[in-house]
Design an enzyme around this catalytic site. Structure first.
Site, PDB file in Angstrom:
ATOM      1  N   THR A 129     -11.984  -0.817  13.836  1.00 29.86           N
ATOM      2  CA  THR A 129     -11.027  -1.707  13.171  1.00 29.86           C
ATOM      3  C   THR A 129     -10.998  -3.110  13.785  1.00 29.86           C
ATOM      4  O   THR A 129     -10.496  -4.034  13.173  1.00 29.86           O
ATOM      5  CB  THR A 129      -9.587  -1.138  13.235  1.00 29.86           C
ATOM      6  OG1 THR A 129      -9.268  -0.906  14.606  1.00 29.86           O
ATOM      7  CG2 THR A 129      -9.466   0.163  12.468  1.00 29.86           C
ATOM      8  N   SER A 161      -7.434  -4.309   5.225  1.00 20.60           N
ATOM      9  CA  SER A 161      -8.581  -3.443   5.486  1.00 20.60           C
ATOM     10  C   SER A 161      -9.347  -3.212   4.202  1.00 20.60           C
ATOM     11  O   SER A 161      -8.781  -3.183   3.117  1.00 20.60           O
ATOM     12  CB  SER A 161      -8.105  -2.101   6.045  1.00 20.60           C
ATOM     13  OG  SER A 161      -7.565  -2.293   7.320  1.00 20.60           O
ATOM     14  N   ASN A 193       4.312  -3.429  12.802  1.00 17.72           N
ATOM     15  CA  ASN A 193       3.423  -3.909  11.747  1.00 17.72           C
ATOM     16  C   ASN A 193       3.907  -3.394  10.402  1.00 17.72           C
ATOM     17  O   ASN A 193       3.762  -2.215  10.103  1.00 17.72           O
ATOM     18  CB  ASN A 193       2.000  -3.399  12.022  1.00 17.72           C
ATOM     19  CG  ASN A 193       1.035  -3.689  10.881  1.00 17.72           C
ATOM     20  OD1 ASN A 193       1.325  -4.506  10.006  1.00 17.72           O
ATOM     21  ND2 ASN A 193      -0.110  -3.020  10.898  1.00 17.72           N
ATOM     22  N   THR A 250       3.167   1.614  15.802  1.00 19.44           N
ATOM     23  CA  THR A 250       3.281   0.296  15.167  1.00 19.44           C
ATOM     24  C   THR A 250       3.633   0.330  13.682  1.00 19.44           C
ATOM     25  O   THR A 250       4.177  -0.648  13.170  1.00 19.44           O
ATOM     26  CB  THR A 250       1.959  -0.489  15.309  1.00 19.44           C
ATOM     27  OG1 THR A 250       0.881   0.340  14.832  1.00 19.44           O
ATOM     28  CG2 THR A 250       1.697  -0.882  16.752  1.00 19.44           C
ATOM     29  N   ARG A 264     -11.907   2.350  16.883  1.00 20.09           N
ATOM     30  CA  ARG A 264     -12.383   1.102  17.485  1.00 20.09           C
ATOM     31  C   ARG A 264     -13.062   0.164  16.492  1.00 20.09           C
ATOM     32  O   ARG A 264     -13.120  -1.042  16.702  1.00 20.09           O
ATOM     33  CB  ARG A 264     -13.352   1.418  18.635  1.00 20.09           C
ATOM     34  CG  ARG A 264     -12.616   1.927  19.835  1.00 20.09           C
ATOM     35  CD  ARG A 264     -13.543   2.286  20.971  1.00 20.09           C
ATOM     36  NE  ARG A 264     -12.760   2.884  22.043  1.00 20.09           N
ATOM     37  CZ  ARG A 264     -11.994   2.194  22.865  1.00 20.09           C
ATOM     38  NH1 ARG A 264     -11.930   0.890  22.770  1.00 20.09           N
ATOM     39  NH2 ARG A 264     -11.296   2.808  23.789  1.00 20.09           N
ATOM     40  N   HIS A 306      -2.214 -11.949  10.602  1.00 26.75           N
ATOM     41  CA  HIS A 306      -1.764 -10.570  10.393  1.00 26.75           C
ATOM     42  C   HIS A 306      -1.598  -9.916  11.763  1.00 26.75           C
ATOM     43  O   HIS A 306      -2.422 -10.111  12.657  1.00 26.75           O
ATOM     44  CB  HIS A 306      -2.771  -9.802   9.532  1.00 26.75           C
ATOM     45  CG  HIS A 306      -2.446  -8.341   9.421  1.00 26.75           C
ATOM     46  ND1 HIS A 306      -1.231  -7.896   9.003  1.00 26.75           N
ATOM     47  CD2 HIS A 306      -3.184  -7.234   9.704  1.00 26.75           C
ATOM     48  CE1 HIS A 306      -1.222  -6.564   9.024  1.00 26.75           C
ATOM     49  NE2 HIS A 306      -2.398  -6.140   9.448  1.00 26.75           N
ATOM     50  N   LYS A 343      -1.782  -7.736  20.238  1.00 24.27           N
ATOM     51  CA  LYS A 343      -2.999  -8.194  20.901  1.00 24.27           C
ATOM     52  C   LYS A 343      -3.986  -8.893  19.962  1.00 24.27           C
ATOM     53  O   LYS A 343      -4.550  -9.925  20.310  1.00 24.27           O
ATOM     54  CB  LYS A 343      -3.708  -6.997  21.548  1.00 24.27           C
ATOM     55  CG  LYS A 343      -3.776  -7.133  23.052  1.00 24.27           C
ATOM     56  CD  LYS A 343      -4.254  -5.881  23.731  1.00 24.27           C
ATOM     57  CE  LYS A 343      -5.609  -5.398  23.232  1.00 24.27           C
ATOM     58  NZ  LYS A 343      -6.092  -4.255  24.020  1.00 24.27           N
ATOM     59  N   GLU A 358       0.840  -1.195   0.000  1.00 27.52           N
ATOM     60  CA  GLU A 358       0.000   0.000   0.000  1.00 27.52           C
ATOM     61  C   GLU A 358       0.875   1.246   0.000  1.00 27.52           C
ATOM     62  O   GLU A 358       0.401   2.351   0.161  1.00 27.52           O
ATOM     63  CB  GLU A 358      -0.987  -0.004   1.155  1.00 27.52           C
ATOM     64  CG  GLU A 358      -0.360  -0.077   2.521  1.00 27.52           C
ATOM     65  CD  GLU A 358      -1.409   0.185   3.593  1.00 27.52           C
ATOM     66  OE1 GLU A 358      -2.251  -0.686   3.798  1.00 27.52           O
ATOM     67  OE2 GLU A 358      -1.371   1.262   4.196  1.00 27.52           O
ATOM     68  N   CYS A 388      -3.250  -4.484   3.768  1.00 25.38           N
ATOM     69  CA  CYS A 388      -2.157  -5.326   4.263  1.00 25.38           C
ATOM     70  C   CYS A 388      -2.156  -6.745   3.724  1.00 25.38           C
ATOM     71  O   CYS A 388      -1.313  -7.542   4.120  1.00 25.38           O
ATOM     72  CB  CYS A 388      -2.175  -5.367   5.790  1.00 25.38           C
ATOM     73  SG  CYS A 388      -2.033  -3.742   6.524  1.00 25.38           S
TER      74      CYS A 388
END
Ligand code: ZN
Lengths: 138, 346
Positions: free
Chosen positions: B202, B297, B267, B155, B200, B235, B240, B82, B114
């Site tokens: 996501t 995404s 990431n 990240t 949130r 991924h 977390k 991307e 991603c």
């Protein structure tokens, strides 16, 4: 916008810039980078062929550039070195990465990097730079 | 039907790192809270002369070295990212020429947030299986962008993974599936420097729904269960999410361990799950199963099951392991980071 000044030249040289492609004399094994089409030793008795260098080399000499020419300002400070390739030819190139402990005779390996950009809207010129070898990568 | 899969693989991670503490210091945030929340301690930062193309080339050189093939035998080069350096002009043409492939090669750039790299792998797999090409090169690489001060800054990292797909593999593809919906959790419009995200939003409807649905679908199609796998890679937008997805699907922390690279490199977007896969292959033994589910995404997830073959033993050491790139690091301060990432307009 037309960015034509270096576009054809960049295109013609891309093979030798992206990889260490030079020439070698079949008669006396002298290697040339950039490519030469006539052997300096054998003259017309030599037979020249395309040759890919292994990439093994060491630093013969270097200088740290702190005030850079136009187009390279972003990269300062950076090191420019004369590198002796294992096959004999010497070439100049930029040493990238962690250059704080650069030394004469240090082995280096070739890496593929951006060399410079023709402004924010022009071509990005890619090619070989050098990194201090750590023995882990060929 | 001969086995088709990964013939050679390679990773590349830039050498610079910035620690969570260093970013938190500048923005006056609590580093311990962020580290605990994200399970990320530092992230990779590209050098000033590195971009998606240079990362793709370095990763692909490692993949070709492991495969032990002539680059002229590669019939397709697909680069997923991307952060392609040009909006118009493919990354793949530069990558192919730098690798000295033949000019008779299929090339295209892939985009799917991603998961563009795993989408490229699926295409190579199809072309090899159909007998159109002998080998395909699929790459996922990114130098991801984040707005200074945004939560993503902790990240958003750089790195890439490259895979030669063909016959006589070191890990054969047992199956691959995708799960895709129109879900807007993260996007970047043309001409914008930085992405926008639904904060949130996501999580549950985006990452978790797609990752778990694709993984369950793969297991169902292949009649396999989580315990049939020795290694699993999801991924890793942070530490977390993949841990929670693994738990929800019935995988253990032990299965996640080998490919869990996010805590020390961050990431790397299209590189994230693929660098994880290279690390898992570095640790895998013949006969073991490896599962990977990417996430992009927008949104979608691609899931693969691999069975590792004996070939891994003779090819693994022909290129530096992923751990070499993780450990080869040099930490920088926030000022140097801003210079390297060119966030200053000069
Ligand atoms: Zn000669």
């Amino acid at each position: 916008m037309v960015h034509n000044s270096s576009v054809p030249l960049y295109w013609r040289l891309r093979k030798s810039k992206y990889n260490l492609i030079g020439t070698r004399c079949k008669t006396c094994s002298t290697a040339y980078y950039p490519a030469r089409h006539l052997c300096q030793k054998c003259r017309r008795k030599g037979e020249i062929e395309e040759f890919k260098f292994s990439g093994q080399g060491k630093i013969l000499s270097y200088t740290i550039i702190r005030s850079a020419p136009a187009g390279f300002e972003r990269y300062t400070p950076y090191a420019v070195a004369i590198i002796e390739l294992a096959e004999g030819a010497t070439i100049s190139g930029q040493v990238t990465g962690k250059i704080e402990d650069i030394k004469i005779d240090q082995p280096v390996i070739p890496v593929f990097r951006k060399i410079y950009e023709d402004g924010s809207g022009g071509l990005i010129h890619y090619g070989i730079k050098w990194e201090i070898a750590d023995g882990q990568r060929a | 039907m001969p086995e088709i899969g990964i013939v050679g693989y390679g990773a590349y991670i830039p050498r610079f790192r910035i620690a969570v503490e260093e970013i938190a210091r500048v923005w006056g945030e609590n580093a311990e809270d962020i580290k605990n929340g994200l399970q990320v301690y530092e992230k990779s930062v590209p050098d000033i002369d590195e971009d998606t193309v240079t990362i793709a080339v370095e990763a692909a050189k490692n993949a070709i070295a492991r495969a032990g093939i002539d680059p002229k035998a590669i019939g397709a080069v697909y680069v997923g990212s991307e952060s392609h350096p040009y909006v118009v002009k493919p990354s793949g043409t530069i990558v192919a020429e730098a690798l000295m492939t033949s000019e008779q090669v299929m090339v295209a750039d892939f985009e799917f947030a991603c998961k563009a790299g795993t989408a490229a792998m699926q295409c190579c797999y199809g072309l090899v299986k159909a007998g159109v090409i002998e080998y395909g090169l699929a790459i996922g690489a990114d130098t991801s962008q984040s707005r200074p001060g945004d939560a993503l800054e902790y990240t958003a990292a750089a790195g890439g993974g490259a895979f030669i797909i063909g016959k006589d593999p070191l890990a054969s593809i047992e199956g691959t599936v995708s799960f895709t919906t129109d879900t807007s959790d993260f996007w970047r419009r043309e001409g914008e420097d930085y992405p926008s995200h639904g904060a949130r939003f996501t999580g549950k409807p985006a990452y978790f729904r797609h990752v778990t649905s694709a993984t369950k679908l793969l297991l169902e199609r292949l009649s396999l269960k989580p315990s049939d796998f020795q290694h699993v890679v999801f991924h890793m937008p942070n530490g977390k999410f993949p841990q929670a997805a693994a738990k929800e699907l019935g995988f253990t922390a032990d299965q996640l361990k080998a490919g869990f690279v996010v805590s020390h490199v961050g990431n790397s977007y299209s590189g994230s799950s693929l660098v994880g896969l290279t690390a898992a292959l570095d640790a895998a033994q013949p006969g073991e199963r490896v599962l990977i589910t990417s996430y992009g995404s927008g949104a979608g997830a691609d899931s693969f099951s691999f069975v590792v073959t004996d070939r891994i033993l003779e090819r693994r050491d022909k290129a530096p392991g992923t751990d070499y790139y993780i450990k080869r690091k040099h930490n920088v301060d926030y000022g140097t980071y801003i210079k390297l990432k060119r966030k200053l307009k000069v």
